[in-house]
Design an enzyme around this catalytic site. Structure first.
Site, short mmCIF file in Angstrom:
data_model
loop_
_atom_site.label_atom_id
_atom_site.label_comp_id
_atom_site.label_asym_id
_atom_site.label_seq_id
_atom_site.Cartn_x
_atom_site.Cartn_y
_atom_site.Cartn_z
N CYS A 169 0.80 -1.23 0.00
CA CYS A 169 0.00 0.00 0.00
C CYS A 169 0.83 1.28 0.00
O CYS A 169 0.27 2.37 -0.08
CB CYS A 169 -0.97 0.00 1.16
SG CYS A 169 -2.17 -1.32 0.98
N HIS A 309 -3.63 7.46 2.81
CA HIS A 309 -4.05 6.17 2.26
C HIS A 309 -5.14 5.57 3.16
O HIS A 309 -4.89 5.30 4.34
CB HIS A 309 -2.86 5.21 2.20
CG HIS A 309 -3.27 3.79 1.94
ND1 HIS A 309 -3.94 3.41 0.80
CD2 HIS A 309 -3.14 2.66 2.68
CE1 HIS A 309 -4.20 2.11 0.85
NE2 HIS A 309 -3.72 1.63 1.98
N ASN A 342 -10.00 -0.18 -0.70
CA ASN A 342 -8.55 -0.02 -0.59
C ASN A 342 -7.90 -0.66 -1.82
O ASN A 342 -7.93 -1.88 -1.97
CB ASN A 342 -8.09 -0.70 0.72
CG ASN A 342 -6.58 -0.70 0.92
OD1 ASN A 342 -5.82 -0.40 -0.01
ND2 ASN A 342 -6.14 -1.03 2.12
N1 CAA Z 1 -7.71 -9.66 11.76
C1 CAA Z 1 -8.76 -10.45 12.01
N2 CAA Z 1 -9.99 -9.97 12.36
C2 CAA Z 1 -10.12 -8.63 12.45
C3 CAA Z 1 -9.06 -7.75 12.20
C4 CAA Z 1 -7.80 -8.31 11.81
N3 CAA Z 1 -6.74 -7.54 11.50
N4 CAA Z 1 -9.51 -6.48 12.36
C5 CAA Z 1 -10.80 -6.57 12.69
N5 CAA Z 1 -11.18 -7.87 12.77
C6 CAA Z 1 -12.50 -8.41 13.08
C7 CAA Z 1 -12.94 -8.18 14.51
O1 CAA Z 1 -12.41 -9.16 15.38
C8 CAA Z 1 -14.45 -8.30 14.39
O2 CAA Z 1 -14.83 -9.67 14.37
P1 CAA Z 1 -16.24 -10.12 15.06
O3 CAA Z 1 -17.34 -9.36 14.38
O4 CAA Z 1 -16.30 -11.59 14.81
O5 CAA Z 1 -16.12 -9.74 16.51
C9 CAA Z 1 -14.72 -7.73 13.00
O6 CAA Z 1 -13.47 -7.71 12.32
C10 CAA Z 1 -15.30 -6.33 13.04
O7 CAA Z 1 -14.47 -5.58 13.92
P2 CAA Z 1 -15.07 -4.44 14.86
O8 CAA Z 1 -16.46 -4.81 15.27
O9 CAA Z 1 -14.09 -4.16 15.96
O10 CAA Z 1 -15.22 -3.22 13.84
P3 CAA Z 1 -14.17 -2.11 13.41
O11 CAA Z 1 -14.76 -0.79 13.73
O12 CAA Z 1 -12.80 -2.40 13.91
O13 CAA Z 1 -14.21 -2.26 11.80
C11 CAA Z 1 -12.56 -2.88 10.15
C12 CAA Z 1 -13.63 -3.37 11.16
C13 CAA Z 1 -13.26 -2.06 9.06
C14 CAA Z 1 -11.88 -4.09 9.53
C15 CAA Z 1 -11.54 -1.98 10.91
O14 CAA Z 1 -11.01 -2.73 12.00
C16 CAA Z 1 -10.40 -1.48 10.07
O15 CAA Z 1 -10.55 -0.56 9.30
N6 CAA Z 1 -9.22 -2.10 10.27
C17 CAA Z 1 -8.02 -1.72 9.56
C18 CAA Z 1 -7.71 -2.75 8.56
C19 CAA Z 1 -6.27 -2.64 8.16
O16 CAA Z 1 -5.36 -2.92 8.94
N7 CAA Z 1 -6.03 -2.23 6.93
C20 CAA Z 1 -4.70 -2.10 6.42
C21 CAA Z 1 -4.62 -2.94 5.25
S1 CAA Z 1 -2.97 -3.10 4.80
C22 CAA Z 1 -2.68 -1.77 3.82
O17 CAA Z 1 -3.51 -0.94 3.54
C23 CAA Z 1 -1.27 -1.71 3.34
C24 CAA Z 1 -0.78 -2.79 2.45
O18 CAA Z 1 0.43 -2.86 2.26
C25 CAA Z 1 -1.65 -3.67 1.66
#
Ligand code: CAA
Length: 395
Positions: A169, A309, A342
């Site tokens: 990313c 990002h 994303n």
């Molecule tokens: N791994 C596994 N499960 C995850 C997780 C992870 N990293 N993050 C969230 N979850 C799960 C939670 O455990 C939860 O599961 P349950 O419903 O079974 O309890 C579910 O996702 C929803 O989580 P929340 O209810 O806590 O909701 P939230 O407000 O956190 O929204 C989300 C969920 C949209 C995924 C949010 O956590 C988010 O935006 N996370 C960031 C994701 C991330 O790290 N993105 C980066 C991608 S990498 C990148 O961009 C760079 C690259 O080089 C590709």
């Protein structure tokens, strides 16, 4: 011969350097045709991968999709592709050959759709491009997408090409940082930055063992972006959009395993640790301070414009909170996340394009300095200090 002997390498060096800062001169984006609504994604994904026997995982994906801040995503993977390649749904099967073959055509073609628009907006012929930087995690063949894109656009044979891979990313930001160096160190250079990402390379069916795969399948979309960068814009021909004042990179401490990417026989294996949003929010101020201290500009974070990002909704929430930003400071990032998801390294180009659109529509309301930020495996945090240029002022 006498004259050549009198010229020092310092003279040559001075003559090679541009006078002004690298400047963004044009931006454009493109997406594949298939658009999937986030509300319907879980049904689509479990149906096309024959995974209806895993209802708990499907419910989890639905919960993640609901909280993702995404409404639509564009994707190369559709039912037709999966019918022709059922092996893409099962990671235990060998499918890398077919994925690589498809990507070697689809990635440069998608890049060409954005790059040809950027060149048209720029207003000069494609043959005036002197350098090409191509960033992708999706293409694994050589000669690579950069060469194919140069042919598709009709770039000159002397165009100087670089391909960047596996930056994930932060690929778009890395490419823009290198474009800045090239533009400032080669008088008259016009650098085409192209990013193109097709998540087909990482697509597979749900697995109970790896819940973070649900997160990546809920977030990632496909798209391409192109930016033309050059110094000393030609009056009345080129339109300067953003000046690039400074570029920096930091590696977050104790973060090596937090975002990982690896090509395997069943496609790309991708992991995102749970603490990534907190880790980024905890390092962002350090990265900003490093950049602003280096240029000697005292800035209040609240006064900047932001091109962050949108790795995930929670990342934007926590960054806004950590920097004490007003609600709405990352509106351009949130809009891109909502409309496209994303798209890895390509996403910041969409955000920059959206900011441009907003400045043209509403005028730059006092914003002068801004920060383009991206992050990826490392964990690496990158930023470019931007300044609104004359082409976006006085509208
Ligand atoms: N791994 C596994 N499960 C995850 C997780 C992870 N990293 N993050 C969230 N979850 C799960 C939670 O455990 C939860 O599961 P349950 O419903 O079974 O309890 C579910 O996702 C929803 O989580 P929340 O209810 O806590 O909701 P939230 O407000 O956190 O929204 C989300 C969920 C949209 C995924 C949010 O956590 C988010 O935006 N996370 C960031 C994701 C991330 O790290 N993105 C980066 C991608 S990498 C990148 O961009 C760079 C690259 O080089 C590709």
């Amino acid at each position: 011969a006498h004259q050549a002997a009198a010229t020092t390498t310092q003279d040559i060096r001075r003559a090679q350097r541009a006078d002004g800062p690298a400047t963004v001169l044009a931006i454009a984006t493109a997406n594949p045709e298939t658009c999937i609504s986030q509300d319907e994604y879980a049904d689509f994904y479990f149906r096309v991968t024959n995974s209806e026997h895993l209802p708990q995982l499907k419910d989890k994906l639905k919960r993640i999709c609901k909280k993702s801040g995404i409404e639509n995503r564009f994707t190369y993977v559709n039912e037709e592709v999966l019918k022709a390649h059922p092996e893409f749904s099962d990671r235990k099967l060998s499918s890398l050959d077919a994925r690589v073959e498809i990507a070697s055509n689809a990635v440069p073609e998608l890049a060409a759709a954005a790059a040809s628009k950027a060149i048209a907006e720029w207003g000069r012929p494609a043959t005036d491009i002197t350098h090409l930087i191509f960033s992708t995690y999706s293409d694994l063949k050589a000669p690579s997408s950069d060469r194919r894109l140069a042919s598709l656009l009709g770039l000159r044979h002397t165009v100087s090409r670089t391909i960047l891979s596996l930056h994930g990313c932060y690929g778009g930001c890395r490419a823009l940082q290198l474009a800045k160096e090239l533009a400032e160190n080669n008088r008259g250079a016009r650098v085409l930055v192209a990013c193109s990402e097709i998540s087909l390379i990482a697509f597979h069916g749900p697995e109970e063992c790896c819940l973070d795969n649900m997160v990546s399948h809920a977030l990632f979309g496909d798209g391409s972006g192109a930016v033309i960068v050059g110094a000393d814009p030609v009056d009345a021909v080129e339109r300067p959009l953003f000046e690039m004042a400074f570029a920096s990179q930091i590696t977050a401490p104790d973060s090596e395993g937090a975002i990982t990417v690896q090509h395997m026989k069943g496609g790309m294996d991708f992991h995102i640790a749970r603490g990534v949003p907190e880790m980024l929010a905890g390092n962002i101020e350090r990265c900003l301070a490093h950049a602003f201290d280096a240029v000697g500009v005292a800035a209040r974070w609240k006064d900047l414009f932001w091109a962050v990002h949108p790795g995930g909704r929670r990342i934007l929430d926590l960054i806004e909170e950590a920097l004490g930003l007003d609600n709405g400071a990352t509106a351009a990032s949130r809009q891109v996340l909502r409309e496209f998801g994303n798209m890895s390294g390509t996403t910041v180009i969409f955000v920059l394009n959206e900011l441009c659109r907003r400045f043209v529509a509403d005028g730059a309301k006092g914003e002068d300095w801004g920060a383009l930020m991206a992050f990826g495996p490392g964990v690496t945090v990158e930023m470019i200090l931007l300044r609104v240029a004359s082409g976006l002022k006085g509208k």
